[in-house]
Motif scaffolding. Sequence first.
Motif, PDB file in Angstrom:
ATOM      1  N   MET A   1      -0.024   5.656   0.717  1.00  0.00           N
ATOM      2  CA  MET A   1      -0.788   6.695   0.959  1.00  0.00           C
ATOM      3  C   MET A   1      -1.054   7.530  -0.150  1.00  0.00           C
ATOM      4  SD  MET A   1      -0.475   7.920   5.072  1.00  0.00           S
ATOM      5  CE  MET A   1      -2.290   7.618   5.412  1.00  0.00           C
ATOM      6  N   TYR A   2      -2.468   7.909  -0.375  1.00  0.00           N
ATOM      7  CA  TYR A   2      -3.097   8.612  -1.571  1.00  0.00           C
ATOM      8  C   TYR A   2      -2.586  10.140  -1.408  1.00  0.00           C
ATOM      9  CZ  TYR A   2      -5.264   4.241  -2.661  1.00  0.00           C
ATOM     10  OH  TYR A   2      -5.625   2.930  -2.900  1.00  0.00           O
ATOM     11  N   LYS A   3      -1.385  10.513  -0.854  1.00  0.00           N
ATOM     12  CA  LYS A   3      -1.425  11.811  -0.812  1.00  0.00           C
ATOM     13  C   LYS A   3      -0.022  12.034  -1.261  1.00  0.00           C
ATOM     14  CE  LYS A   3      -4.705  12.918   2.285  1.00  0.00           C
ATOM     15  NZ  LYS A   3      -5.462  13.855   2.328  1.00  0.00           N
ATOM     16  N   LYS A   4       0.252  13.395  -1.817  1.00  0.00           N
ATOM     17  CA  LYS A   4       1.462  13.416  -2.331  1.00  0.00           C
ATOM     18  C   LYS A   4       2.680  13.639  -1.309  1.00  0.00           C
ATOM     19  CE  LYS A   4       0.293  16.306  -6.370  1.00  0.00           C
ATOM     20  NZ  LYS A   4      -0.379  17.688  -6.893  1.00  0.00           N
ATOM     21  N   ASN A   5       2.311  14.303  -0.258  1.00  0.00           N
ATOM     22  CA  ASN A   5       3.255  14.462   0.979  1.00  0.00           C
ATOM     23  C   ASN A   5       2.862  14.419   2.347  1.00  0.00           C
ATOM     24  OD1 ASN A   5       5.390  15.681  -0.742  1.00  0.00           O
ATOM     25  ND2 ASN A   5       4.136  17.407  -1.350  1.00  0.00           N
TER      26      ASN A   5
ATOM     27  N   ILE B   1      -4.551   9.930  -7.754  1.00  0.00           N
ATOM     28  CA  ILE B   1      -3.604   8.626  -7.359  1.00  0.00           C
ATOM     29  C   ILE B   1      -4.558   7.486  -7.451  1.00  0.00           C
ATOM     30  CG2 ILE B   1      -1.913   7.957  -5.644  1.00  0.00           C
ATOM     31  CD1 ILE B   1      -1.380  10.661  -4.663  1.00  0.00           C
ATOM     32  N   PRO B   2      -5.602   7.648  -6.647  1.00  0.00           N
ATOM     33  CA  PRO B   2      -6.652   6.280  -6.515  1.00  0.00           C
ATOM     34  C   PRO B   2      -7.107   6.129  -7.732  1.00  0.00           C
ATOM     35  CG  PRO B   2      -7.650   8.085  -4.980  1.00  0.00           C
ATOM     36  CD  PRO B   2      -6.344   8.638  -5.575  1.00  0.00           C
TER      37      PRO B   2
ATOM     38  N   LYS C   1     -10.902   1.254   1.370  1.00  0.00           N
ATOM     39  CA  LYS C   1     -10.787   0.675   0.003  1.00  0.00           C
ATOM     40  C   LYS C   1     -11.323  -0.681   0.040  1.00  0.00           C
ATOM     41  CE  LYS C   1      -6.234   0.201  -0.416  1.00  0.00           C
ATOM     42  NZ  LYS C   1      -4.855   0.525  -0.971  1.00  0.00           N
TER      43      LYS C   1
ATOM     44  N   GLU D   1       0.906  -1.122   0.081  1.00  0.00           N
ATOM     45  CA  GLU D   1       0.080  -0.109   0.112  1.00  0.00           C
ATOM     46  C   GLU D   1       0.861   1.186  -0.108  1.00  0.00           C
ATOM     47  OE1 GLU D   1      -4.285   0.347   1.954  1.00  0.00           O
ATOM     48  OE2 GLU D   1      -2.671  -0.268   3.662  1.00  0.00           O
TER      49      GLU D   1
ATOM     50  N   TYR E   1      -8.678  12.472  -1.195  1.00  0.00           N
ATOM     51  CA  TYR E   1      -7.193  12.167  -1.381  1.00  0.00           C
ATOM     52  C   TYR E   1      -6.750  13.241  -2.418  1.00  0.00           C
ATOM     53  CZ  TYR E   1      -8.163   7.958   1.078  1.00  0.00           C
ATOM     54  OH  TYR E   1      -8.701   7.037   2.073  1.00  0.00           O
ATOM     55  N   ASP E   2      -5.445  13.038  -2.711  1.00  0.00           N
ATOM     56  CA  ASP E   2      -4.699  13.904  -3.657  1.00  0.00           C
ATOM     57  C   ASP E   2      -5.296  13.371  -5.099  1.00  0.00           C
ATOM     58  OD1 ASP E   2      -3.613  15.796  -2.066  1.00  0.00           O
ATOM     59  OD2 ASP E   2      -2.047  15.027  -1.708  1.00  0.00           O
TER      60      ASP E   2
ATOM     61  N   ARG F   1      -3.784  -7.683  -2.941  1.00  0.00           N
ATOM     62  CA  ARG F   1      -2.449  -7.242  -3.340  1.00  0.00           C
ATOM     63  C   ARG F   1      -2.408  -5.723  -3.114  1.00  0.00           C
ATOM     64  NH1 ARG F   1      -1.341 -10.489  -7.475  1.00  0.00           N
ATOM     65  NH2 ARG F   1      -2.062  -8.693  -9.286  1.00  0.00           N
ATOM     66  N   HIS F   2      -3.547  -5.050  -3.381  1.00  0.00           N
ATOM     67  CA  HIS F   2      -3.716  -3.642  -3.474  1.00  0.00           C
ATOM     68  C   HIS F   2      -4.348  -2.785  -2.194  1.00  0.00           C
ATOM     69  CE1 HIS F   2      -2.473  -2.334  -7.339  1.00  0.00           C
ATOM     70  NE2 HIS F   2      -2.661  -3.659  -7.906  1.00  0.00           N
ATOM     71  N   GLY F   3      -4.271  -4.013  -1.132  1.00  0.00           N
ATOM     72  CA  GLY F   3      -4.578  -3.653   0.387  1.00  0.00           C
ATOM     73  C   GLY F   3      -5.892  -3.378   0.383  1.00  0.00           C
TER      74      GLY F   3
END
Lengths: 475, 475
Positions: A411-415, B144-145, B106, A409, B140-141, B44-46
Amino acid sequence: QFVLQNNTFLKQIFHSHSGTRDYNPKQMAIRERVFNTIISCFKRHGAETIDTPVFELKETLTGKYGEDSKLIYDLKDQGGELLSLRYDLTVPFARYLAMNKITNIKRYHIAKVYRRDNPAMTRGRYREFYQCDFDIAGQYDGMIPDAECLKIVHEILSELDLGDFRIKVNDRRILDGMFAVCGVPDDKFRSICSTVDKLDKVSMPWEDVKKEMVNEKGLSEEVADRIGEYVSLQGGMDLAERLLQDHRMSQSKQACAGLSDIKLLFSYLQLFQVTDKVVFDLSLARGLDYYTGIIYEAVLTQAGAVPAPAEAQKGAPAEESVSVGSVAGGGRYDGLVGMFDPKGRKVPCVGVSIGIERIFSIMEHKAEVSAEKVRTTEVQVMVASAQKNLLEEKLRLITELWDAGIKAEVMYKKNPKLLSQLQHCEESGIPLVAILGEQELKDGVVKLRVVATREEVDISRADLIAEIRKRTSEA
Amino acid sequence: QFVLQNNTFLKQIFHSHSGTRDYNPKQMAIRERVFNTIISCFKRHGAETIDTPVFELKETLTGKYGEDSKLIYDLKDQGGELLSLRYDLTVPFARYLAMNKITNIKRYHIAKVYRRDNPAMTRGRYREFYQCDFDIAGQYDGMIPDAECLKIVHEILSELDLGDFRIKVNDRRILDGMFAVCGVPDDKFRSICSTVDKLDKVSMPWEDVKKEMVNEKGLSEEVADRIGEYVSLQGGMDLAERLLQDHRMSQSKQACAGLSDIKLLFSYLQLFQVTDKVVFDLSLARGLDYYTGIIYEAVLTQAGAVPAPAEAQKGAPAEESVSVGSVAGGGRYDGLVGMFDPKGRKVPCVGVSIGIERIFSIMEHKAEVSAEKVRTTEVQVMVASAQKNLLEEKLRLITELWDAGIKAEVMYKKNPKLLSQLQHCEESGIPLVAILGEQELKDGVVKLRVVATREEVDISRADLIAEIRKRTSEA
């Protein structure tokens, strides 16, 4: 009665309107473990699986469940045939065999069934619930498949580690023969049978069962007392042998056929090494009409298995509040398939149904009281960053891991902050963190952190996948 | 259109009355393989998993499916609230999130859904069918998802080995912006969108789509031609960049937001190494109303994947009869959860649904044409006897095997013929036979026969379990 504790850890999400519930990820994780154990056992015994639709023609279900037919859910008539939601998996199985002219199969079927019952959340009863059936259909030599069904119950209950259990065994023919030789009129067999069933099912004391027989069902005291003598008997092969010599029982051909089969059954159970848990119990009656031979039921005997919450214990006898009741049951039904065949061709069947919902409840309760952290994912490693602006590097690394089959996994965050990444691992039980930082990227390494011990080691990128596999191979 | 062959090997057991079917053991074995691949990828992707009831309050489903609401199955009003069978898994998921105030999760959910559609067996459509959904909910940012969903589709379709595929990507905001700058009146966006959808969904040629826009939907030729120029465009990040400079498109803030996100998406897809299969396609519209951002759809491109039967090919264009259509689709829906929250609190979501029924059909077809022997059990060894009266010895041996975790079968006959025992192994693909005979019992050995080669070796009882494990470890 089994009582489920209401708390926040594994809160039952109960839809009071429909008597159904959602399963949250923790419940699903427990459910998956239980299913895996059971399905492994079924497969070990060579079973195939089938699936049937959630609804059947209404007429398929009609006349199969006696009084309980009123609990069948019907679909609205929106044109076309009248349809009903399946009430169990046995009738659809019999319909499937007849429709496809299958004369022998060993199959399991795990699916939801529907009953318009009065939902009682505290007793773990729902209008939608799983059944988990294993059946052997075919014309075979006596009692070999029957014994295998009991072996399967023994294996599953042992592996699930639910505490001590007993498997009670009886035979419909023994019950009927016993009623006959005790002087019960033919037309009262079923009715008396359902009274006897209360000894086992609701632990009604014999005195009350006798009263019901005499006052409500119209038996004489003498006849009731004769039945009372028999239904108090429990034993093994020796009891079957004794009853075959019994001056009254031996007069019934039916009873003798049943008793001989019990003897044969126990001889196979000895070879299967499961007689320690099996008891021949003449009070076991089981409600369903379609049984024609052996019947059985498994009960958990460990009183402490599921303590009732304090409120429920007040005023209730201790034995009752801790009993968990039946966790498996079944028997032989040689006539059901024939009801669906245009020519009435019979296919002998014997099967067992695992009381999976009750088992889920027990496992959920065990997880609660042990404060066990139930993991809801199988993630092996979190790909994390120690500084900003490393999203691209993280996505490149996680792609390598995913493509190598590692569960990972990011995290879905840039920073994201390092601390929040580590916290996520703690909360969801992820054992490893692969930390990228400027220095690590320069050095061509990844800092691998073990969440439990906080130990950190630098691993070269080339060795990372092997290292993660090694460190999570037990999990 | 995808056409399923009707033959005896994997005969569809079709209940014409209800538009449903039974799954036989062969179909179940194929289904299990497909599920295992897909679930492994989700894990696999949590992803966690949840389950919801098969029926929802009727009002939960009302107003979510537009015209298709007429296809919802209602339960009969037998007292209590009005209930309907679920139509998809997305609306129950949104209801679950709102009801439990979950703001990020998720999860995957594999379960059956119900539609009172006109069942068309030849097109592999049923009234009861599986959906297989993966969704990421949370603030989320950007992208990404969304990119991970496409990575998942890429992994699953590659692993299932269904042949070459393309994943088309577009964005609702680009479509709406495009309609605006082309001069489509606001109130015609949805209607024109569904006409554009026909380019992709039923391969309608542009000339016919244009005719529908002009003659039925009342657009001017000029406006339709402008749309026509855009919807013929396909590309990658470069196309998004070009359109951001386009004199017309750049006038729409909405379109620009969508195009920037497509650019960002492709940058992540490059890191995930999946751009080889992904194409930005302005003709992709997807019907569902609830999408608010990115949308996507995967199609198999290998013409030969599933040839149509001869009858269907007559008169039908070759391209059409061999196309297998969409095998996955999804998108972003940021408004749906808010519809179930009393305060309208939104939870952004993006997800993908794998077209699992179509995949089952393709896998079944592949098994047919390759004449692959699909095993329906996992039995490693059959315990057999060469002479009569060895049932007890066989039961003793199989007990040892079962208790050691070996998958084993024995025939339910006292004295089966050796030939019929061997035939059963051939038919059901059991690789080994452990044969007991008088001599073997005296010598303390078992004759282990390899079914494929007919090779036979004597193995001591003490070594038997290890030998079976070794010889079936690849299986």
